[in-house]
Scaffold this motif. Structure first.
Motif, PDB file in Angstrom:
ATOM      1  N   GLU A 224       0.844  -1.191   0.000  1.00  0.00           N
ATOM      2  CA  GLU A 224       0.000   0.000   0.000  1.00  0.00           C
ATOM      3  C   GLU A 224       0.882   1.244   0.000  1.00  0.00           C
ATOM      4  OE1 GLU A 224      -3.866   2.049   2.178  1.00  0.00           O
ATOM      5  OE2 GLU A 224      -3.075   0.135   2.916  1.00  0.00           O
ATOM      6  N   HIS A 225       0.740   2.051  -1.049  1.00  0.00           N
ATOM      7  CA  HIS A 225       1.481   3.295  -1.174  1.00  0.00           C
ATOM      8  C   HIS A 225       0.587   4.323  -1.858  1.00  0.00           C
ATOM      9  CE1 HIS A 225       5.310   1.355  -0.107  1.00  0.00           C
ATOM     10  NE2 HIS A 225       4.911   0.352  -0.870  1.00  0.00           N
ATOM     11  N   VAL A 226       0.682   5.576  -1.433  1.00  0.00           N
ATOM     12  CA  VAL A 226      -0.065   6.667  -2.053  1.00  0.00           C
ATOM     13  C   VAL A 226       0.907   7.499  -2.874  1.00  0.00           C
ATOM     14  CG1 VAL A 226      -1.451   8.728  -1.645  1.00  0.00           C
ATOM     15  CG2 VAL A 226      -1.769   6.713  -0.208  1.00  0.00           C
ATOM     16  N   ILE A 227       0.590   7.677  -4.165  1.00  0.00           N
ATOM     17  CA  ILE A 227       1.481   8.348  -5.099  1.00  0.00           C
ATOM     18  C   ILE A 227       0.778   9.555  -5.705  1.00  0.00           C
ATOM     19  CG2 ILE A 227       2.981   8.046  -7.113  1.00  0.00           C
ATOM     20  CD1 ILE A 227       3.620   6.252  -4.718  1.00  0.00           C
ATOM     21  N   ARG A 228       1.445  10.724  -5.650  1.00  0.00           N
ATOM     22  CA  ARG A 228       0.897  11.941  -6.241  1.00  0.00           C
ATOM     23  C   ARG A 228       1.820  12.559  -7.286  1.00  0.00           C
ATOM     24  NH1 ARG A 228      -1.235  15.060  -0.733  1.00  0.00           N
ATOM     25  NH2 ARG A 228      -2.629  13.389  -0.015  1.00  0.00           N
ATOM     26  N   THR A 229       3.097  12.243  -7.245  1.00  0.00           N
ATOM     27  CA  THR A 229       4.063  12.929  -8.103  1.00  0.00           C
ATOM     28  C   THR A 229       4.588  12.076  -9.247  1.00  0.00           C
ATOM     29  OG1 THR A 229       5.951  12.269  -6.722  1.00  0.00           O
ATOM     30  CG2 THR A 229       4.800  14.297  -6.131  1.00  0.00           C
ATOM     31  N   VAL A 234       6.094   3.753 -12.532  1.00  0.00           N
ATOM     32  CA  VAL A 234       7.422   4.356 -12.349  1.00  0.00           C
ATOM     33  C   VAL A 234       7.843   4.246 -10.892  1.00  0.00           C
ATOM     34  CG1 VAL A 234       8.726   6.519 -12.442  1.00  0.00           C
ATOM     35  CG2 VAL A 234       7.149   5.930 -14.304  1.00  0.00           C
ATOM     36  N   PHE A 235       6.917   4.539  -9.979  1.00  0.00           N
ATOM     37  CA  PHE A 235       7.225   4.415  -8.549  1.00  0.00           C
ATOM     38  C   PHE A 235       7.550   2.970  -8.187  1.00  0.00           C
ATOM     39  CE2 PHE A 235       5.534   3.145  -4.401  1.00  0.00           C
ATOM     40  CZ  PHE A 235       6.377   3.871  -3.569  1.00  0.00           C
ATOM     41  N   SER A 236       6.787   2.012  -8.713  1.00  0.00           N
ATOM     42  CA  SER A 236       7.005   0.601  -8.390  1.00  0.00           C
ATOM     43  C   SER A 236       8.377   0.139  -8.851  1.00  0.00           C
ATOM     44  CB  SER A 236       5.918  -0.259  -9.040  1.00  0.00           C
ATOM     45  OG  SER A 236       4.660   0.036  -8.486  1.00  0.00           O
ATOM     46  N   GLN A 237       8.827   0.608 -10.014  1.00  0.00           N
ATOM     47  CA  GLN A 237      10.159   0.246 -10.487  1.00  0.00           C
ATOM     48  C   GLN A 237      11.238   0.821  -9.581  1.00  0.00           C
ATOM     49  OE1 GLN A 237       9.949   1.741 -14.504  1.00  0.00           O
ATOM     50  NE2 GLN A 237       8.979  -0.116 -15.296  1.00  0.00           N
ATOM     51  N   TRP A 238      10.999   2.059  -9.107  1.00  0.00           N
ATOM     52  CA  TRP A 238      11.935   2.683  -8.162  1.00  0.00           C
ATOM     53  C   TRP A 238      12.010   1.885  -6.872  1.00  0.00           C
ATOM     54  CZ3 TRP A 238      10.961   4.658  -3.259  1.00  0.00           C
ATOM     55  CH2 TRP A 238      11.970   5.453  -2.694  1.00  0.00           C
ATOM     56  N   LEU A 239      10.855   1.500  -6.331  1.00  0.00           N
ATOM     57  CA  LEU A 239      10.805   0.765  -5.070  1.00  0.00           C
ATOM     58  C   LEU A 239      11.334  -0.655  -5.234  1.00  0.00           C
ATOM     59  CD1 LEU A 239       9.959   0.782  -2.105  1.00  0.00           C
ATOM     60  CD2 LEU A 239       7.664   0.087  -2.820  1.00  0.00           C
ATOM     61  N   LEU A 240      11.063  -1.273  -6.375  1.00  0.00           N
ATOM     62  CA  LEU A 240      11.501  -2.652  -6.631  1.00  0.00           C
ATOM     63  C   LEU A 240      13.018  -2.781  -6.494  1.00  0.00           C
ATOM     64  CD1 LEU A 240      10.238  -4.966  -9.465  1.00  0.00           C
ATOM     65  CD2 LEU A 240      12.676  -4.673  -9.112  1.00  0.00           C
ATOM     66  N   LYS A 241      13.765  -1.845  -7.078  1.00  0.00           N
ATOM     67  CA  LYS A 241      15.229  -1.914  -7.019  1.00  0.00           C
ATOM     68  C   LYS A 241      15.721  -1.815  -5.584  1.00  0.00           C
ATOM     69  CE  LYS A 241      15.718   0.247 -11.577  1.00  0.00           C
ATOM     70  NZ  LYS A 241      16.200   1.445 -12.307  1.00  0.00           N
ATOM     71  N   LEU A 279      10.257   4.325   3.250  1.00  0.00           N
ATOM     72  CA  LEU A 279       9.001   5.048   3.445  1.00  0.00           C
ATOM     73  C   LEU A 279       9.250   6.538   3.631  1.00  0.00           C
ATOM     74  CD1 LEU A 279       7.077   2.603   5.823  1.00  0.00           C
ATOM     75  CD2 LEU A 279       6.703   2.970   3.387  1.00  0.00           C
ATOM     76  N   PHE A 280      10.302   6.882   4.374  1.00  0.00           N
ATOM     77  CA  PHE A 280      10.642   8.289   4.585  1.00  0.00           C
ATOM     78  C   PHE A 280      11.028   8.954   3.267  1.00  0.00           C
ATOM     79  CE2 PHE A 280      13.878  11.559   5.401  1.00  0.00           C
ATOM     80  CZ  PHE A 280      13.147  12.419   6.213  1.00  0.00           C
ATOM     81  N   ASN A 281      11.839   8.289   2.463  1.00  0.00           N
ATOM     82  CA  ASN A 281      12.236   8.846   1.164  1.00  0.00           C
ATOM     83  C   ASN A 281      11.027   9.055   0.256  1.00  0.00           C
ATOM     84  OD1 ASN A 281      14.917   8.892   1.893  1.00  0.00           O
ATOM     85  ND2 ASN A 281      15.424   6.944   0.910  1.00  0.00           N
ATOM     86  N   THR A 282      10.078   8.118   0.323  1.00  0.00           N
ATOM     87  CA  THR A 282       8.857   8.254  -0.482  1.00  0.00           C
ATOM     88  C   THR A 282       8.071   9.487  -0.062  1.00  0.00           C
ATOM     89  OG1 THR A 282       8.707   5.854  -0.799  1.00  0.00           O
ATOM     90  CG2 THR A 282       6.703   7.138  -1.145  1.00  0.00           C
ATOM     91  N   ARG A 283       7.893   9.665   1.243  1.00  0.00           N
ATOM     92  CA  ARG A 283       7.140  10.822   1.740  1.00  0.00           C
ATOM     93  C   ARG A 283       7.850  12.126   1.388  1.00  0.00           C
ATOM     94  NH1 ARG A 283       7.044   7.619   6.672  1.00  0.00           N
ATOM     95  NH2 ARG A 283       5.120   6.393   6.782  1.00  0.00           N
ATOM     96  N   GLN A 284       9.171  12.144   1.490  1.00  0.00           N
ATOM     97  CA  GLN A 284       9.922  13.348   1.163  1.00  0.00           C
ATOM     98  C   GLN A 284       9.775  13.712  -0.310  1.00  0.00           C
ATOM     99  OE1 GLN A 284      10.412  14.738   4.288  1.00  0.00           O
ATOM    100  NE2 GLN A 284      12.314  15.488   3.392  1.00  0.00           N
ATOM    101  N   HIS A 285       9.842  12.702  -1.171  1.00  0.00           N
ATOM    102  CA  HIS A 285       9.691  12.941  -2.605  1.00  0.00           C
ATOM    103  C   HIS A 285       8.300  13.481  -2.901  1.00  0.00           C
ATOM    104  CE1 HIS A 285       9.123  12.110  -6.888  1.00  0.00           C
ATOM    105  NE2 HIS A 285      10.441  12.099  -6.982  1.00  0.00           N
ATOM    106  N   GLU A 286       7.288  12.896  -2.275  1.00  0.00           N
ATOM    107  CA  GLU A 286       5.915  13.342  -2.508  1.00  0.00           C
ATOM    108  C   GLU A 286       5.699  14.767  -2.004  1.00  0.00           C
ATOM    109  OE1 GLU A 286       3.362  11.423  -4.101  1.00  0.00           O
ATOM    110  OE2 GLU A 286       5.233  10.453  -4.657  1.00  0.00           O
TER     111      GLU A 286
END
Length: 382
Positions: A224-229, A234-241, A279-286
């Motif tokens: 579960e992830h919320v994506i706005r940006t 694209v986000f899933s590929q970033w997280l997958l690596k 999770l922190f990096n995701t929130r910061q990017h968003e």
């Protein structure tokens, strides 16, 4: 007979039934929210499991072959802890808590205090914890982190859930929620049964002189992830690596515990902290990047595309901007619908793609097609 008994254990495991209850509750709430926001159900009920049935079975088969081939098994206490924390974390209603890091990490931390509650346990759950037990369990945490990363490869932009809300400036903005739950029926060895030893090394360690059997364990893996940006894919590929790197790090640290035992504890810490850093990096990017799903002065911003819809066949993607329909400029859902009705046999759409370039797509318009071609917009009717 051992396989039949293993299947029987699978169907009496509370996690198996809780999975369907959890999917149904979450799906029902999501559909209610879609009806309230968009006026209709965007995705079918139980779509949180869509696309994961076949890949879940394939992944379960691969993991089962590895575990059985290596003679890896879980003592009853470990299984009880996995079930207990899966049930506990699922009560939050967030699938993000049902990932291997939290479930295996919490179970491992509980095992650290085993001497303090051992006397309160029934005999069937008591275990003489050894270095092998710790290495096996923490390695499994890393393996299931890799399994979670593998499930991310199934992410599609038209299979994540669009949401719309009023932003800080009073305008409607959108976001996408990646929310999936997978059921992995993994075959484990466990110390109850009458199986003969297959090979000299099987199983890899002894458990109180017990005989061995098989058990299908229904492991739950949630995303579960919320994506706005960014677009969900694209986000899933970033997280997958990054999940792949984290999973490999946990496994390597765990296995080097054979040489230096404190590295086993370090593998647990790396898994938990590494997950929180992601999770922190995701929130910061968003927070620090402009939203992809805000309103556009050029036309109608596409927030969602129904799978197998006319819009999907036309190659329209989320984040793109529709400027004209059948030669008519559009800026809201009313104008889009009226422009479609101007030609009931054919539709031609002008689009600004994600690179800011204009492109065109067209298709015959059939009776019974979705009134918006299967599109969900950031700004709808006025």
């Amino acid at each position: 007979m051992a396989i039949l008994k293993a299947i029987g254990w699978f169907f009496i495991n509370p996690l198996f039934y809780w999975f369907f209850i959890l999917i149904y509750i979450s799906s029902t709430k999501r559909v209610e929210k879609e009806r309230l926001t968009f006026g209709y159900k965007v995705f079918p009920t139980l779509d949180e499991w869509y696309g994961l049935k076949r890949i879940g079975l394939i992944l379960s088969l691969i993991l089962s072959i590895i575990f059985i081939g290596l003679g890896i098994f879980l003592p009853p206490l470990f299984i009880v802890l996995l079930i207990s924390y899966s049930l506990l974390f699922s009560l939050t209603g967030k699938f993000s808590w049902l990932n291997s890091v939290y479930i295996f990490g919490a179970s491992s931390l509980t095992l650290l205090f085993y001497p303090y509650y051992e006397s309160y346990l029934p005999d069937v759950l008591k275990v003489s914890l050894t270095l092998d037990h710790w290495i096996i369990f923490t390695s499994l945490m890393g393996i299931f982190i890799l399994a979670e990363a593998f499930l991310l490869t199934r992410t599609r932009d038209d299979q994540t859930f669009p949401e719309r809300f009023v932003g800080a400036r009073g305008k409607q903005v959108g976001q996408h929620r990646i929310k999936k739950l997978a059921l992995l029926p993994v075959l484990f060895i466990w110390p109850i049964g009458d199986l003969d030893v297959f090979f000299q090394y099987w199983p890899v360690f002894d458990y109180q002189g017990e005989s061995y059997g098989l058990i299908f364990f229904p492991l739950l893996l949630g995303l579960e992830h919320v994506i706005r940006t960014r677009r969900p894919k694209v986000f899933s590929q970033w997280l997958l690596k990054r999940l792949t790197l984290l999973g490999m790090s946990v496994i390597i640290l765990s296995l080097t515990g054979f040489l230096y035992a404190p590295l086993i504890l370090l593998s647990i810490i790396v898994g938990l902290i590494g997950r929180e850093i992601l999770l922190f990096n995701t929130r910061q990017h968003e927070a620090n990047h402009p939203t992809l799903y805000g309103p556009s002065k050029e036309g109608l911003k596409v927030l969602g595309v129904h799978p197998f819809s006319p819009a999907s066949e036309m190659g329209i993607e989320i984040g793109e901007v529709i400027t004209k329909v059948n030669g008519h400029k559009v800026s809201n859902g009313d104008e889009f619908y009226e422009a479609l009705q101007s030609n009931l046999a054919f539709c031609k759409i002008d689009i600004y793609n994600l690179e800011g370039e204009i492109r065109f797509t067209q298709r015959a318009y059939y009776e019974g097609d979705h009134h918006q071609l299967g599109l969900v917009f950031v700004e709808d009717y006025i």
